[in-house]
Design an enzyme around this catalytic site. Sequence first.
Site, PDB file in Angstrom:
ATOM      1  N   THR A 144      46.837 -58.617  31.199  1.00 21.05           N
ATOM      2  CA  THR A 144      47.282 -57.622  32.177  1.00 21.05           C
ATOM      3  C   THR A 144      46.758 -57.955  33.565  1.00 21.05           C
ATOM      4  OG1 THR A 144      47.196 -55.283  32.752  1.00 21.05           O
ATOM      5  CG2 THR A 144      45.324 -56.124  31.522  1.00 21.05           C
ATOM      6  N   SER A 179      39.344 -49.931  33.087  1.00 19.39           N
ATOM      7  CA  SER A 179      39.268 -49.009  31.943  1.00 19.39           C
ATOM      8  C   SER A 179      38.770 -49.806  30.739  1.00 19.39           C
ATOM      9  CB  SER A 179      40.640 -48.409  31.616  1.00 19.39           C
ATOM     10  OG  SER A 179      41.473 -49.400  31.009  1.00 19.39           O
ATOM     11  N   TYR A 181      40.360 -50.080  28.065  1.00 20.00           N
ATOM     12  CA  TYR A 181      41.534 -50.861  27.624  1.00 20.00           C
ATOM     13  C   TYR A 181      41.618 -52.182  28.394  1.00 20.00           C
ATOM     14  CZ  TYR A 181      46.070 -52.822  28.480  1.00 20.00           C
ATOM     15  OH  TYR A 181      47.061 -53.732  28.686  1.00 20.00           O
ATOM     16  N   HIS A 182      41.585 -52.080  29.749  1.00 20.39           N
ATOM     17  CA  HIS A 182      41.714 -53.310  30.541  1.00 20.39           C
ATOM     18  C   HIS A 182      40.567 -54.276  30.211  1.00 20.39           C
ATOM     19  CE1 HIS A 182      44.395 -50.671  33.048  1.00 20.39           C
ATOM     20  NE2 HIS A 182      45.052 -51.800  33.210  1.00 20.39           N
ATOM     21  N   LYS A 185      41.218 -56.582  27.307  1.00 18.33           N
ATOM     22  CA  LYS A 185      42.037 -57.756  27.636  1.00 18.33           C
ATOM     23  C   LYS A 185      41.175 -58.878  28.218  1.00 18.33           C
ATOM     24  CE  LYS A 185      46.281 -56.154  26.881  1.00 18.33           C
ATOM     25  NZ  LYS A 185      47.158 -56.713  25.853  1.00 18.33           N
ATOM     26  N   VAL A 211      55.230 -52.519  33.520  1.00 15.10           N
ATOM     27  CA  VAL A 211      56.636 -52.765  33.178  1.00 15.10           C
ATOM     28  C   VAL A 211      57.446 -51.487  33.398  1.00 15.10           C
ATOM     29  CG1 VAL A 211      58.222 -53.543  31.377  1.00 15.10           C
ATOM     30  CG2 VAL A 211      55.874 -54.416  31.427  1.00 15.10           C
TER      31      VAL A 211
HETATM   32  P1  NAD Z   1      53.526 -50.533  22.757  1.00 14.84           P
HETATM   33  O1  NAD Z   1      52.389 -49.637  22.420  1.00 14.84           O
HETATM   34  O2  NAD Z   1      54.864 -49.932  23.009  1.00 14.84           O
HETATM   35  O3  NAD Z   1      53.689 -51.656  21.623  1.00 14.84           O
HETATM   36  C1  NAD Z   1      52.586 -52.246  20.988  1.00 14.84           C
HETATM   37  C2  NAD Z   1      52.940 -52.414  19.523  1.00 14.84           C
HETATM   38  O4  NAD Z   1      51.844 -53.039  18.849  1.00 14.84           O
HETATM   39  C3  NAD Z   1      53.211 -51.098  18.817  1.00 14.84           C
HETATM   40  O5  NAD Z   1      54.441 -51.152  18.143  1.00 14.84           O
HETATM   41  C4  NAD Z   1      52.039 -50.935  17.849  1.00 14.84           C
HETATM   42  O6  NAD Z   1      52.402 -50.282  16.655  1.00 14.84           O
HETATM   43  C5  NAD Z   1      51.608 -52.379  17.626  1.00 14.84           C
HETATM   44  N1  NAD Z   1      50.177 -52.539  17.306  1.00 14.84           N
HETATM   45  C6  NAD Z   1      49.103 -52.087  17.992  1.00 14.84           C
HETATM   46  N2  NAD Z   1      47.962 -52.443  17.383  1.00 14.84           N
HETATM   47  C7  NAD Z   1      48.320 -53.158  16.280  1.00 14.84           C
HETATM   48  C8  NAD Z   1      47.585 -53.818  15.261  1.00 14.84           C
HETATM   49  N3  NAD Z   1      46.245 -53.792  15.214  1.00 14.84           N
HETATM   50  N4  NAD Z   1      48.271 -54.475  14.298  1.00 14.84           N
HETATM   51  C9  NAD Z   1      49.641 -54.497  14.300  1.00 14.84           C
HETATM   52  N5  NAD Z   1      50.373 -53.883  15.241  1.00 14.84           N
HETATM   53  C10 NAD Z   1      49.719 -53.225  16.226  1.00 14.84           C
HETATM   54  O7  NAD Z   1      53.054 -51.404  24.028  1.00 14.84           O
HETATM   55  P2  NAD Z   1      53.942 -52.208  25.072  1.00 14.84           P
HETATM   56  O8  NAD Z   1      54.143 -51.373  26.272  1.00 14.84           O
HETATM   57  O9  NAD Z   1      55.100 -52.811  24.391  1.00 14.84           O
HETATM   58  O10 NAD Z   1      52.923 -53.358  25.476  1.00 14.84           O
HETATM   59  C11 NAD Z   1      52.877 -54.549  24.713  1.00 14.84           C
HETATM   60  C12 NAD Z   1      51.758 -55.446  25.211  1.00 14.84           C
HETATM   61  O11 NAD Z   1      51.983 -55.790  26.561  1.00 14.84           O
HETATM   62  C13 NAD Z   1      50.377 -54.819  25.140  1.00 14.84           C
HETATM   63  O12 NAD Z   1      49.453 -55.781  24.694  1.00 14.84           O
HETATM   64  C14 NAD Z   1      50.090 -54.432  26.558  1.00 14.84           C
HETATM   65  O13 NAD Z   1      48.728 -54.475  26.816  1.00 14.84           O
HETATM   66  C15 NAD Z   1      50.849 -55.469  27.347  1.00 14.84           C
HETATM   67  N6  NAD Z   1      51.298 -54.949  28.643  1.00 14.84           N
HETATM   68  C16 NAD Z   1      52.126 -53.867  28.705  1.00 14.84           C
HETATM   69  C17 NAD Z   1      52.527 -53.385  29.948  1.00 14.84           C
HETATM   70  C18 NAD Z   1      53.413 -52.172  30.093  1.00 14.84           C
HETATM   71  O14 NAD Z   1      53.620 -51.710  31.223  1.00 14.84           O
HETATM   72  N7  NAD Z   1      53.962 -51.622  29.022  1.00 14.84           N
HETATM   73  C19 NAD Z   1      52.100 -54.035  31.107  1.00 14.84           C
HETATM   74  C20 NAD Z   1      51.248 -55.135  31.000  1.00 14.84           C
HETATM   75  C21 NAD Z   1      50.852 -55.593  29.759  1.00 14.84           C
HETATM   76  N1  USQ Z   2      49.477 -43.345  38.525  1.00 12.91           N
HETATM   77  C1  USQ Z   2      49.826 -42.291  39.350  1.00 12.91           C
HETATM   78  N2  USQ Z   2      50.509 -41.254  38.795  1.00 12.91           N
HETATM   79  C2  USQ Z   2      50.866 -41.226  37.480  1.00 12.91           C
HETATM   80  C3  USQ Z   2      50.521 -42.304  36.656  1.00 12.91           C
HETATM   81  C4  USQ Z   2      49.817 -43.352  37.219  1.00 12.91           C
HETATM   82  O1  USQ Z   2      49.532 -42.295  40.534  1.00 12.91           O
HETATM   83  O2  USQ Z   2      51.487 -40.242  37.070  1.00 12.91           O
HETATM   84  C5  USQ Z   2      48.744 -44.492  39.099  1.00 12.91           C
HETATM   85  C6  USQ Z   2      47.432 -44.809  38.399  1.00 12.91           C
HETATM   86  O3  USQ Z   2      46.375 -44.029  38.901  1.00 12.91           O
HETATM   87  C7  USQ Z   2      47.296 -46.295  38.686  1.00 12.91           C
HETATM   88  C8  USQ Z   2      48.735 -46.788  38.752  1.00 12.91           C
HETATM   89  O4  USQ Z   2      49.544 -45.633  38.929  1.00 12.91           O
HETATM   90  O5  USQ Z   2      46.712 -46.490  39.936  1.00 12.91           O
HETATM   91  C9  USQ Z   2      49.186 -47.510  37.502  1.00 12.91           C
HETATM   92  O6  USQ Z   2      48.987 -46.660  36.383  1.00 12.91           O
HETATM   93  P1  USQ Z   2      49.903 -46.798  35.078  1.00 12.91           P
HETATM   94  O7  USQ Z   2      49.552 -45.701  34.134  1.00 12.91           O
HETATM   95  O8  USQ Z   2      51.316 -46.940  35.491  1.00 12.91           O
HETATM   96  O9  USQ Z   2      49.463 -48.218  34.554  1.00 12.91           O
HETATM   97  P2  USQ Z   2      48.099 -48.735  33.909  1.00 12.91           P
HETATM   98  O10 USQ Z   2      47.206 -47.652  33.480  1.00 12.91           O
HETATM   99  O11 USQ Z   2      47.513 -49.755  34.845  1.00 12.91           O
HETATM  100  O12 USQ Z   2      48.607 -49.448  32.592  1.00 12.91           O
HETATM  101  C10 USQ Z   2      49.929 -49.973  32.446  1.00 12.91           C
HETATM  102  C11 USQ Z   2      50.129 -50.251  30.956  1.00 12.91           C
HETATM  103  C12 USQ Z   2      49.115 -51.300  30.523  1.00 12.91           C
HETATM  104  C13 USQ Z   2      49.234 -52.529  31.393  1.00 12.91           C
HETATM  105  C14 USQ Z   2      49.102 -52.182  32.876  1.00 12.91           C
HETATM  106  C15 USQ Z   2      49.440 -53.340  33.778  1.00 12.91           C
HETATM  107  O13 USQ Z   2      49.954 -49.052  30.205  1.00 12.91           O
HETATM  108  O14 USQ Z   2      49.355 -51.649  29.170  1.00 12.91           O
HETATM  109  O15 USQ Z   2      48.227 -53.447  31.052  1.00 12.91           O
HETATM  110  O16 USQ Z   2      50.080 -51.152  33.193  1.00 12.91           O
HETATM  111  S1  USQ Z   2      48.385 -53.398  35.199  1.00 12.91           S
HETATM  112  O17 USQ Z   2      48.475 -52.103  35.869  1.00 12.91           O
HETATM  113  O18 USQ Z   2      48.863 -54.468  36.032  1.00 12.91           O
HETATM  114  O19 USQ Z   2      47.050 -53.634  34.715  1.00 12.91           O
END
Ligand code: NAD
Ligand code: USQ
Length: 387
Positions: A144, A179, A181-182, A185, A211
């Site tokens: 991420t 966080s 979570y981050h 990664k 995304v």
């Molecule tokens: P999502 O939660 O929609 O999908 C993740 C999937 O992984 C789910 O279907 C869940 O059931 C499965 N999963 C989680 N833990 C598991 C485990 N231990 N074993 C098997 N399956 C498991 O998430 P997403 O939005 O599709 O994101 C996918 C990946 O991309 C994540 O790793 C996320 O960190 C990364 N990512 C997402 C975004 C975003 O904006 N959605 C942005 C940057 C990075």
């Molecule tokens: N934010 C708002 N209002 C909202 C929701 C979010 O202002 O209602 C702000 C947050 O404070 C933050 C920014 O928008 O500053 C992004 O927050 P987000 O919830 O859209 O994204 P984030 O928590 O960073 O996480 C999401 C995905 C995560 C991925 C990450 C990419 O859930 O899986 O890793 O985007 S990145 O942001 O580049 O790290």
Amino acid sequence: MRIIVAGGDGFCGWPTALHLSARGHEVLIVDSLVRREWDRELGTDSLTDIAPIEDRVARWKEVSGREIGVAIGDLNDEEFVYRTLDGFRPEALVHYAEQRSAPYSMIDRSHAVFTQVNNVVGTLNLLFAIRELVPECHLIKLGTMGEYGTPNIDIEEGYITIEYKGRTDTLPYPKQPGSFYHLSKVHDSHNIMFACRTWGLRATDLNQGVVYNVETPETASDPVLTNRYDYDGVFGTALNRFIAQAASGNRITVYGRGGQTRGFIDIRDTVRCIELAALHPAEPGEMRVFNQFTEQWSVLQLGRLVERVARELGLKPELVHLENPRVEKESHYYNAANTRLRDLGLKPHLLTEETVERLLLIALENRDRIHPETFDPRVNWRRSRYR
Ligand code: NAD
Ligand code: USQ
């Protein structure tokens, strides 16, 4: 190519599995379906009505004639991981299967621990299984952009060349994640880098931005293939969330001043980036890092864009600045490199008013499915408990 899509039932994974299958690759989805359980735990749901995974792949076979395999199991279960890799013998493994919500990881101690164990142990199990069973397999791991945080210098793609006391080296770019979570990664990136350096594995770490959008040509081709759309305060992300808020007559919630700037990417580009990484694998021993986003936006800019397009559709959106539940800079320098995927041939879909309008229409069609009580941010970084 034989490709595993781990996390293939999720928001990014499902369209990726379809995209790769449509282009002739042999795809196996690996997923524990735990994301659907988290919806039950939180009282949330996808804006769009998503079919069970078995129905999804059965309908895909009917509309495309192509088969996608499914292995249901947890990456934390090492026997399942070894059995699955041994049976399928992947040439590439796309790893999306993690707990991906920053707020979820900040609910309390147990959610933070769960997130890090789920993510770090799942990735470690994959690394060991690849080493022992399919050492040539290319790991394509979703990282991420948030690993880098918001430093006051340009962000490079994974590595930075530093000159210090007359000596020079290219080193991993410093990480300041926001966080637990981050942080998971960042821990993954270190483990993968070590495995590549020590065992000669090949990996690409894709530091993806936020995304947005929901449809790809494949997911839009049949209602049963519809993709997940998260909008709630825990799993919803900036643009998609603002759209659902505007379409349902709820407040567009900008946290704090809204100067938080991030990289963003359209889901149609996410699936293409994965394909490009798979077609151009890393070398043995190499951990490549690509920054997977196409443009930078501040959250206030996005909120204003949604507000404007919503008004044109006759809606009456209200943008508010909420007290920020997170600890993050609300006004900062941000300039991140993102040339490597373009060099491989990515032609970005940049965010347009048409895309925002299409998303607003999707949200309006599904308006009855929106639970407004799930919009407010209920997780606070300072208090670390769910209210
Ligand atoms: P999502 O939660 O929609 O999908 C993740 C999937 O992984 C789910 O279907 C869940 O059931 C499965 N999963 C989680 N833990 C598991 C485990 N231990 N074993 C098997 N399956 C498991 O998430 P997403 O939005 O599709 O994101 C996918 C990946 O991309 C994540 O790793 C996320 O960190 C990364 N990512 C997402 C975004 C975003 O904006 N959605 C942005 C940057 C990075
Ligand atoms: N934010 C708002 N209002 C909202 C929701 C979010 O202002 O209602 C702000 C947050 O404070 C933050 C920014 O928008 O500053 C992004 O927050 P987000 O919830 O859209 O994204 P984030 O928590 O960073 O996480 C999401 C995905 C995560 C991925 C990450 C990419 O859930 O899986 O890793 O985007 S990145 O942001 O580049 O790290």
